[in-house]
Structure formats: C-alpha cells, structure tokens
Design a protein around this motif. Structure first.
Motif, mmCIF file in Angstrom:
data_model
loop_
_atom_site.group_PDB
_atom_site.id
_atom_site.type_symbol
_atom_site.label_atom_id
_atom_site.label_comp_id
_atom_site.label_asym_id
_atom_site.label_seq_id
_atom_site.Cartn_x
_atom_site.Cartn_y
_atom_site.Cartn_z
ATOM 1 N N ARG A 131 0.858 -1.183 0.000
ATOM 2 C CA ARG A 131 0.000 0.000 0.000
ATOM 3 C C ARG A 131 0.896 1.236 0.000
ATOM 4 O O ARG A 131 1.905 1.275 0.710
ATOM 5 N N SER A 132 0.498 2.234 -0.771
ATOM 6 C CA SER A 132 1.301 3.458 -0.903
ATOM 7 C C SER A 132 0.738 4.562 -0.013
ATOM 8 O O SER A 132 -0.482 4.653 0.166
ATOM 9 N N VAL B 122 -0.358 10.005 6.829
ATOM 10 C CA VAL B 122 -1.728 10.218 7.285
ATOM 11 C C VAL B 122 -2.581 9.092 6.704
ATOM 12 O O VAL B 122 -2.745 9.005 5.489
ATOM 13 N N GLY C 244 -5.587 -2.990 4.572
ATOM 14 C CA GLY C 244 -4.238 -2.469 4.774
ATOM 15 C C GLY C 244 -4.212 -1.227 5.655
ATOM 16 O O GLY C 244 -3.413 -1.129 6.594
ATOM 17 N N SER C 245 -5.065 -0.294 5.348
ATOM 18 C CA SER C 245 -5.062 0.965 6.102
ATOM 19 C C SER C 245 -5.519 0.733 7.544
ATOM 20 O O SER C 245 -4.997 1.354 8.477
#
Ligand SMILES: Cc1cc2nc3c(=O)[nH]c(=O)nc-3n(C[C@H](O)[C@H](O)[C@H](O)COP(=O)(O)OP(=O)(O)OC[C@H]3O[C@@H](n4cnc5c(N)ncnc54)[C@H](O)[C@@H]3O)c2cc1C
Ligand code: FES
Length: 266
Positions: free
Chosen positions: A51-52, A71, A78-79
């Motif tokens: 994940r970017s 942020v 993922g987040s």
C-alpha cells in the motif's frame, strides 16, 4: 536513493478521521522530495499487494530521531492494519518513491489544491515553495470537517487558505470544482498543484488550463508493488513527444502534468 528498510512506529495519533503515524525512516528523510511516496508491505500474512502513502512531514531530527509522518485513512484491510499498529511495531517500508512535484525556477504565485488525506502530499511542498519565495495559497477540501487535514504551520505560512466541505461543516459548502475558479483568480497563480481523487484532479487540470495556469497532479491508482516492477499501475498519458503512452504511475508518476493525462481513458 530509494531504500527498503524496517521502519519502527514512533508515534500514532488519531486526528479527526485520520491516523497520523510517525515512522523512523532516516533513509527517506535524507533524499525525500515533495510528491514522493512510500510503499508499505502488510505483514498480516494475507495481503501480498503493498500500500502506498504520501509523506505528510519529514523531520531530520526530533525527540524520535529522523522521522516521516504519514496520514492514514482507515478503510480497508491495509489501512486499518497500519492505523492500528502500536508504538514500537515495525513495518516493511520502501521509499522515497516516484517522481516528485517540479518546482518553479522563479518565485511565482502557486495554488495548492488538496482533497481529503491526499492533501498530505502538499504540505512539504508548501514549505519548500515558501522557502523559495513563492506566494502560496491553499484550497483544502473534504466531505466533512473531520476529513480536512491538519497542518497549522503550513496554514500559517500561506497567503490565503480556503476550505470547502461537502456538508458545509467547515468553511464554505461545496466542492473543489466550485471553489477553484475563485481561488485561482484571488491567488493569481501561474502554477496549480493538486492531490485528491482523480475526478477532482481532472477538474483541476481543466480549470487551470482555462485560466492559463500549469497544473501538476499527484495521481493515485492502485499500486501493488510501488516500485515499477509489476506494471499493475498503468496510466494513459501523452509524453514530451506528443504521443500517447501507457506509463507506470508509480515510476513515471505519481506526479504528472494535468494536461498530459488522458482523463477519459483512466
Ligand atoms: C501514490 C499513493 C499515495 C497514497 N497515499 C495515501 C495516504 O497518504 N493515506 C491513505 O490513507 N491512503 C493513501 N493511498 C491509498 C492507499 O495506498 C490504499 O489504497 C488505501 O489506504 C486503501 O487500502 P486498504 O488496504 O485499506 O484497502 P483495500 O481495499 O484492502 O485495498 C486497497 C486497494 O488495493 C487493491 N488491492 C488489494 N489487494 C490487491 C492485490 N492483491 N492486488 C492488486 N491490488 C490489490 C484493491 O483493489 C483496493 O482498491 C495512496 C495511494 C497511492 C497510489
Ligand atoms: S505498482 Fe507495480 S509497477 Fe507500479
């Protein structure tokens, strides 16, 4: 130089809808340029795709050492995993990655347009532009007040800050597309930098062109590797040669000239 490292979580704080995560990342801090991103591997044993994340802030020295802030908007697997990591946990991090924002040679007025968490990428840029003597105006947008990104230092150094929210809970009620013509006129910007959903970036590219301003957009498409290897992030864009190419957003972008993206094919 891009580095792969094990980055320790030094702090993690909920601010509105976002989790601000501070990571020890000395290698990233040294070579970071605004518009770069980092790619994080999910050490959950299930998800292979990385994940970017945009870099919101870099600090070469603080009580935590050399760190970057990202942020995170918790949503999917993922987040949510990243936002829930405790202080002291480690992540597999590659960065800095991608083509950064090109900065003007002369101190010209610049308008920075950011929507939601993606506005994070514009805060280090604003600092650099102010250092170079460019008058900077900000247009920040989100659906609701708790999704308007925090960044007091940068807000203070800006000539003007306009905030719009979809529900009117902060600033004026409206969208980037509605607020942009006025913000462009007031700022007299000859360069517009934008980050947010692609529909917003498309609108920014069109309105900027109408006003005779250059636009640079920080484009988000899914990036399974983030390092140029998998070709899973292809974007249709017109090159310097005026010919349409299919390019990798993570390597040839994520920052593109707004008038170079073939928005209809995205
Ligand atoms: C340059 C860039 C910068 C970004 N910066 C931020 C940021 O600062 N803050 C932030 O919150 N988010 C940022 N994002 C979005 C972020 O990378 C994630 O996509 C987002 O957090 C949602 O991920 P998730 O794991 O929560 O959701 P998920 O739904 O689990 O996955 C996210 C996306 O990855 C895709 N995906 C999942 N698994 C695979 C797989 N195996 N193969 C291929 N694709 C897969 C899905 O299609 C989905 O759209 C950025 C994205 C890019 C490209
Ligand atoms: S994400 Fe793999 S090449 Fe861009």
């Amino acid at each position: 130089m891009t580095l792969q490292s094990t980055a320790e979580v030094r702090a993690s704080e909920r601010v509105g809808a976002f989790q601000h995560v501070t990571l020890a990342a000395p290698g990233v801090v040294e070579t970071f340029r605004p518009g770069n991103f980092v790619s994080i591997g999910l050490d959950d044993g299930v998800h292979l795709a990385r994940r970017s994340f945009w870099v919101h802030r870099v600090r070469s020295s603080s009580s935590f050492g050399a760190t970057i802030d990202i942020v995170v908007r918790p949503g999917g697997a993922g987040s949510t995993w990243l936002a829930g990591l405790p202080v002291g946990a480690s992540v597999d991090l590659i960065g800095p990655l991608g083509r950064p924002f090109a900065q003007p040679k002369e101190p010209v007025p610049c308008l920075l347009v950011g929507e939601g968490y993606a506005a994070a990428s514009l805060f280090p840029l604003a600092e650099r532009l102010v250092e170079r003597g460019c008058p900077v105006s900000l247009l920040l947008a989100a659906d609701t007040a708790d999704e308007v990104i925090d960044g007091l230092d940068v807000r203070r150094s800006a000539e003007a800050v306009t905030v719009v929210t979809g529900d009117g809970s902060m600033g004026a009620q409206g969208s980037v597309a509605q607020a942009l013509p006025g913000a462009l006129q007031r700022s007299g910007a000859s360069v517009v930098y934008a980050a947010g959903p692609s529909s917003t970036l498309h609108a920014v590219a069109g309105v900027s062109e109408l006003h005779g301003a250059w636009s640079q957009v920080a484009l988000e498409v899914n990036q399974p590797c983030g390092t140029g290897l998998c070709h899973g992030c292809i974007v249709p864009a017109v090159g310097e040669d005026a010919i349409a190419h299919r390019v990798r957003a993570c390597a040839e972008g994520p920052v593109f000239r707004g008038d170079r993206i073939q928005w209809g094919l995205l």
